[in-house]
Write an enzyme that holds these catalytic residues in place. Structure first.
Site, PDB file in Angstrom:
ATOM      1  N   CYS A  64      23.975  98.327  23.085  1.00  0.00           N
ATOM      2  CA  CYS A  64      23.132  97.753  21.907  1.00  0.00           C
ATOM      3  C   CYS A  64      23.947  96.985  21.045  1.00  0.00           C
ATOM      4  O   CYS A  64      23.581  96.521  20.083  1.00  0.00           O
ATOM      5  CB  CYS A  64      23.506  99.011  20.315  1.00  0.00           C
ATOM      6  SG  CYS A  64      25.157  99.666  20.425  1.00  0.00           S
ATOM      7  N   HIS A 119      39.315  72.383 -19.974  1.00  0.00           N
ATOM      8  CA  HIS A 119      40.774  71.764 -19.864  1.00  0.00           C
ATOM      9  C   HIS A 119      41.712  72.326 -21.095  1.00  0.00           C
ATOM     10  O   HIS A 119      42.624  72.402 -21.033  1.00  0.00           O
ATOM     11  CB  HIS A 119      41.502  71.712 -18.688  1.00  0.00           C
ATOM     12  CG  HIS A 119      40.997  71.951 -17.202  1.00  0.00           C
ATOM     13  ND1 HIS A 119      39.579  71.885 -16.235  1.00  0.00           N
ATOM     14  CD2 HIS A 119      40.844  73.135 -17.009  1.00  0.00           C
ATOM     15  CE1 HIS A 119      39.527  72.512 -15.430  1.00  0.00           C
ATOM     16  NE2 HIS A 119      40.191  73.061 -15.442  1.00  0.00           N
ATOM     17  N   HIS A 158      27.179 102.198  16.678  1.00  0.00           N
ATOM     18  CA  HIS A 158      25.457 102.009  16.794  1.00  0.00           C
ATOM     19  C   HIS A 158      25.391 101.045  16.148  1.00  0.00           C
ATOM     20  O   HIS A 158      25.661 100.870  14.775  1.00  0.00           O
ATOM     21  CB  HIS A 158      25.566 103.790  17.454  1.00  0.00           C
ATOM     22  CG  HIS A 158      23.702 102.534  17.570  1.00  0.00           C
ATOM     23  ND1 HIS A 158      23.641 102.471  19.183  1.00  0.00           N
ATOM     24  CD2 HIS A 158      22.991 103.636  17.165  1.00  0.00           C
ATOM     25  CE1 HIS A 158      21.621 102.137  18.917  1.00  0.00           C
ATOM     26  NE2 HIS A 158      21.463 102.309  17.909  1.00  0.00           N
TER      27      HIS A 158
END
Length: 788
Positions: free
Chosen positions: A436, A656, A703
Site C-alpha cells: 500500500c 522594535h 495502512h
C-alpha cells in the site's frame, strides 16, 4: 534565487502587432489580485522601446490586462509568452485555472492549433459525448476595448448529438455556418476531443445512401464489426470513400479511449440496432467459434463449466488474442432452446446488450448494457487479480496476469475524464502483500499530475532502464489510459527495486513512502533532488522529501500545513535555495501510532515566498520591500499566527521600539539588486510564490491511503485505497477502489474553532482520514515544472 530578466529577443507578435502572455501564478497589484491564468499583452512598439531603455528594470514588464484593460507592472517570473493562435484559443476558456492547465498540459491546445474545417470531433458540452464536424473556427464576440477576441469552434452535431445543440450555426443573429436547428454549437477547444483528420482525398466525397443498403451507416451511429471473427462495438466518427470502396472510421470501445480509431470497410460494419439480441449465448458464430477453439483442448471439464465457478464468481470471457471482457456471474442455469449450462454475467463495462433479461424473462438485475448470457464453459476465473498465497509472489503466480504494455505517452487525467476513468471498484493500483505504501505514492504522483513525469522519460543509467520501463509502460500509462494497474505490474517493480536497493524485503515487508521515493528517485533513476535547502552559513543540502521537525506547540491546537512548514523552517534556520517544482512534506509524527496533532488542516496553497533564500520579501506591516527579518517576532502572539515576520527599515524601527521587543535581534535580508523598492514601482508589490496541493497520503494502523485533487473546484477530491475490499481468503485478491469525496470541501471551509470541536467519528464520508491521519502532503508548481 536569481531574478528573471526580460529577454532581448521578443516573443512572436500576433497579427495585431501585440505580444501576449499568460500569468502562471497569481499576482497582486495595489488593491487588485490577478489570478493565475489571466492574460495580458504589450504592443510590439512598447516592447521594443522598453528593451532598448537603459533606465527601466528588466525584471518587470508593463502590460495591459485583457480582463479589465488595466495597465499594470508585472514580474516576468509569472509571465509565459504565447505564440501563433494560442492567445485566441486560450481566451475562449472562461475559467482561469482551467485555462492555465490547458496551456501547461499542451496536448489539447496543440490539437486545436492543427484542427481544420470538416474535421471529425467528439464534443462533451454537458458531461456527455457526441460526434460532430468542425464547421467554423474563429471569433463570435468582439470586446470594444480589447485587441483580441476569443476563438471558438462551431461544430455541427451528429448521431445522438442531433437536436442537442443551441443554434443553426448562427450566434447573436450572425450566421457563421449552416446546419439544422439545434444541431449547431459553439465551444472552446477544451470541450472538444479532436479525431485525427482524414486524408484530403477522402474528404472530397460525402457518403451518399446506397439504394441497395437498407440502413447505411452515418456518423454518430453505434456500430459493430468483426475483428478476427470477434464482434467489436464502437462509435462511427467518420465515413469516407477511397477509390470505389466506402470506409467507416470507428472509435472502438475495446480501445478504452477516444484517441484510438479503426478504419473498417462499410460492408463489414453493421448498425447496433441490427445486431442479433441473442448474440451472447448462441447468436454470434465467431464469438462461440473462438471460445470453442480455446476450450476444446481442455477436455470435458469445460462442458459443465470450471468447477470453481458459481454465482458471484469474478470471471473473464476470452475472445481472441489478448481481447477479453470481464465481470461477475449473477445467474447460472439453463435457458430455453439451449443444451449447455448458461451463465448470466454482469460486465465491468457497458459492453453487454441486456440488463439481465432474456427473451422477456428476467434472470438477474444489472444496469442496462452491462448484462450478457454465455455458456458457462466459456467463462474462466478472472486471473488478472489472482494472487499466490505465498508472500514471495513467485513470477509463475502471474503468468496469466500480463496486461499489454502501452508504449505511447498518456497525459495525466483531469476533471470529468479523471472521474470517468478512475472512479469505481477495480480502479487505481491493485494492492498485494504490504504494497500500500507504494500503491498510494504512485497513484498520487502520476494519476492526475505530470509534475514528476521526468521520472518516466529522463534517460537513467543503462543498468536501471528496466525499472523506468516498468514504471512508465506497465504502471503509469495503463493507470492513465484504462484506470487500472495489476498487482503483478507493481510486484515486478518491487522485485527490481529489491535488486537495486540495499534492502532485500521490498517485495514482502511494510515500508514507508519516503523510503520508496528516495530509492527510486535518487539511487535508481538518478533524477535531480526536488529540494535544495541551506541553513545560515552552511553548505547546501539536497533532498527529495522534507520531514517537519518541531517541538510540541501549545498554541497550535489545529494547525494548517502552512504554519507547520514555517515553524519547522524557522526552528531549523532553513531556506529554500530555489523554487521546487514538487514539494513533498512529511508531517510531524513519531512512528505510525503517535501523532503530534489530532487534526491538521490541509493548506490548498503553500506560500513559500518568505522561505526562499535571497528572494525579495514584503514588509509584514506596510507591504514595502523588506530589509530585515525577526525570528523572535514570529513567536509574538501580537502578530498573526501565520507568516514569517520581516520589515522594511522604517517599520522595523517602529515595531522594535516597543519595550517588549527591544531585546529582539533582527537579521538583515539580502534584496536582489534587480528588484527596486516601492518608491520606484508605485503600487507594485512583491510577487508571491505559491504551490498548489495535489495529493495527501494518510496512514492508520499501518495502512496507507491517499486523497488526490483531480480538478480546480473545491469539491474535486478523490479517495484511493489499493486494498479497499477483498475477494476470497488467503488465495483471493484485493480490490482497489477509487471514490469521490466532495464532503472534504465542507470541512475545509469550517472555522478553525469549529473544526477543532468536530468529533472524527461524526465526520462525513472519509473526511476524517484526511484531517486526522495525514502523513505526507504533496505540492506542485506547474510554472517550475516547465523548466525541470
Amino acid at each position: 534565487m536569481t531574478t528573471a530578466v526580460i529577454p532581448t529577443s521578443p516573443p512572436p507578435a500576433q497579427g495585431d502587432g501585440n505580444f501576449y502572455y499568460i500569468l502562471t501564478d497569481e499576482f497582486p497589484y495595489g488593491s487588485k489580485l490577478f489570478q493565475a491564468g489571466h492574460m495580458c499583452f504589450i504592443s510590439e512598439r512598447s516592447y521594443m522601446h522598453f528593451i532598448s531603455s537603459d533606465t527601466a528594470p528588466k525584471s518587470h514588464l508593463r502590460v495591459t490586462m485583457l480582463q479589465d484593460n488595466s495597465t499594470v507592472t508585472v514580474s516576468v517570473e509569472v509571465l509565459q509568452p504565447l505564440k501563433d493562435r494560442e492567445p485566441g484559443f486560450l481566451l475562449a476558456i472562461g475559467n482561469q485555472r482551467e485555462r492555465l492547465n490547458c496551456f501547461l498540459e499542451r496536448q489539447g491546445l496543440e490539437a486545436a492549433m492543427e484542427a481544420k474545417l470538416g474535421q471529425q470531433v467528439v464534443v462533451n458540452p454537458d458531461l456527455q459525448h457526441f460526434p460532430g464536424i468542425i464547421r467554423y473556427i474563429g471569433r463570435i464576440t468582439q470586446a470594444t476595448w480589447s485587441p483580441l477576441s476569443p476563438t471558438f469552434f462551431g461544430v455541427e452535431l451528429q448521431g445522438d448529438g442531433e437536436s442537442r445543440g443551441h443554434s443553426d450555426g448562427s450566434f447573436h443573429g450572425i450566421e457563421y455556418f449552416k446546419c439544422r436547428q439545434n444541431c449547431g454549437i459553439f465551444l472552446p477547444f477544451n470541450k472538444i476531443q479532436f479525431v485525427p483528420g482524414l486524408d484530403s482525398d477522402r474528404m472530397k466525397q460525402e457518403p451518399k445512401p446506397d439504394a441497395t443498403r437498407v440502413d447505411p451507416v452515418k456518423v454518430g451511429d453505434a456500430v459493430g464489426f468483426y475483428l478476427d471473427e470477434i464482434l467489436t462495438k464502437g462509435l462511427a466518427v467518420g465515413v469516407y470513400k477511397e477509390g470505389n470502396q466506402w470506409f467507416v472510421r470507428v472509435c472502438s470501445e475495446e480501445e478504452g479511449t477516444t484517441d484510438s480509431f479503426r478504419d473498417i470497410p462499410m460492408d463489414s460494419v453493421v448498425k447496433e440496432g441490427l445486431l442479433s439480441p441473442v448474440f451472447e449465448p448462441v447468436g454470434c458464430p465467431g464469438f462461440q467459434k473462438e471460445l470453442t477453439r480455446e476450450r476444446s483442448q481442455n477436455g470435458d471439464e469445460w462442458e459443465s463449466g470450471h468447477p470453481s465457478l458459481d454465482v458471484n464468481s469474478l470471471v473473464q470471457i476470452p475472445l481472441d488474442k489478448g481481447n477479453q471482457v470481464s465481470g461477475t456471474i449473477r445467474w447460472v442455469g439453463n435457458l430455453p432452446k439451449t443444451t449447455h449450462k448458461m451463465a448470466g454475467v454482469e460486465l465491468d463495462e457497458d459492453k453487454g446488450i441486456t440488463d439481465g433479461e432474456w427473451q422477456g424473462v428476467r434472470y438477474f438485475q444489472c444496469p442496462p448494457k452491462r448484462g450478457i448470457f454465455v455458456k458457462l464453459q466459456s467463462c474462466q476465473p478472472d486471473m488478472r487479480f489472482q494472487c499466490s498465497s505465498s508472500p514471495s509472489l513467485d513470477s509463475s503466480s502471474f503468468n496469466e496476469l500480463d496486461s499489454p504494455q502501452v508504449l505511447d505517452n498518456c497525459p495525466p487525467l483531469r476533471d470529468h475524464e479523471a472521474v470517468h476513468i478512475l472512479k469505481g471498484q477495480m480502479r487505481g493500483i491493485q494492492g498485494h502483500c504490504n504494497s500500500c505504501y507504494m500503491d498510494v505514492a504512485l497513484f498520487s504522483l502520476f494519476s492526475c499530475t505530470s509534475v514528476l513525469d521526468s521520472m518516466l522519460f529522463k534517460p537513467p543509467p543503462m543498468s536501471d532502464r528496466n525499472v523506468q520501463k516498468i514504471l512508465r509502460d506497465e504502471i503509469v500509462t495503463p493507470l492513465r489510459r484504462s484506470g487500472f494497474v495489476t498487482a503483478q505490474s507493481v510486484m515486478r517493480l518491487r522485485q527490481q527495486l529489491t535488486e537495486k536497493g540495499q534492502c532485500s524485503s521490498f517485495t514482502t515487508s511494510e515500508k514507508d513512502p519516503e523510503e520508496f521515493l528516495n530509492l527510486i528517485m535518487h539511487h535508481v533513476l538518478g533524477i535531480e533532488p526536488l529540494l535544495r535547502l541551506q541553513s545560515r552559513g552552511r553548505k547546501e543540502q539536497d533532498c527529495y522529501c522534507y520531514q517537519i521537525f518541531m517541538d510540541k506547540q501549545e498554541d497550535l491546537v489545529v494547525p494548517n500545513v502552512q504554519q507547520l512548514v514555517e515553524r519547522s523552517f524557522l526552528s531549523s534556520d532553513l531556506k529554500l535555495v530555489e523554487i521546487p517544482s514538487c514539494f513533498i512534506i512529511q508531517m510531524p509524527r513519531f512512528g505510525k501510532e503517535y501523532k503530534m496533532f489530532s487534526k491538521i488542516i490541509p493548506s490548498l496553497e503553500l506560500d513559500i515566498t518568505d522561505l526562499l533564500l535571497d528572494s525579495p520579501r514584503e514588509c509584514s506591516v506596510c507591504g514595502d520591500v523588506a530589509t530585515q527579518e525577526c525570528s523572535e517576532c514570529f513567536k509574538d502572539r501580537t502578530f498573526a499566527m501565520t507568516g514569517l515576520k520581516q520589515y522594511c527599515n522604517s517599520c522595523c524601527r517602529q515595531v522594535h521600539s516597543h519595550y517588549q521587543r527591544k531585546a529582539h535581534r533582527p537579521t538583515k535580508l539580502h534584496v536582489p539588486d534587480e528588484f527596486p523598492g516601492t518608491s520606484q514601482l508605485g503600487s507594485q508589490r512583491v510577487p508571491r510564490e505559491k504551490m498548489e496541493l495535489f495529493a495527501v497520503l494518510c496512514i492508520e494502523t499501518s495502512h496507507y491511503v491517499s486523497f488526490v485533487k483531480y480538478g480546480p473546484e473545491k469539491e474535486n477530491w478523490m479517495f484511493f485505497d489499493s486494498m479497499a475490499d477483498r475477494h476470497g481468503a488467503e488465495t483471493g485478491y484485493n480490490i482497489p477502489t477509487v471514490t469521490l469525496c466532495p464532503e472534504v470541501a465542507k470541512y475545509l471551509e469550517l472555522p478553525v474553532a469549529v473544526l477543532a470541536m468536530e468529533q472524527p467519528r461524526d465526520m462525513e464520508g472519509v473526511a476524517k482520514r484526511l484531517f486526522c491521519d495525514a502523513y505526507m502532503y504533496m505540492y506542485q508548481s506547474k510554472k517550475m515544472a516547465l523548466y525541470k
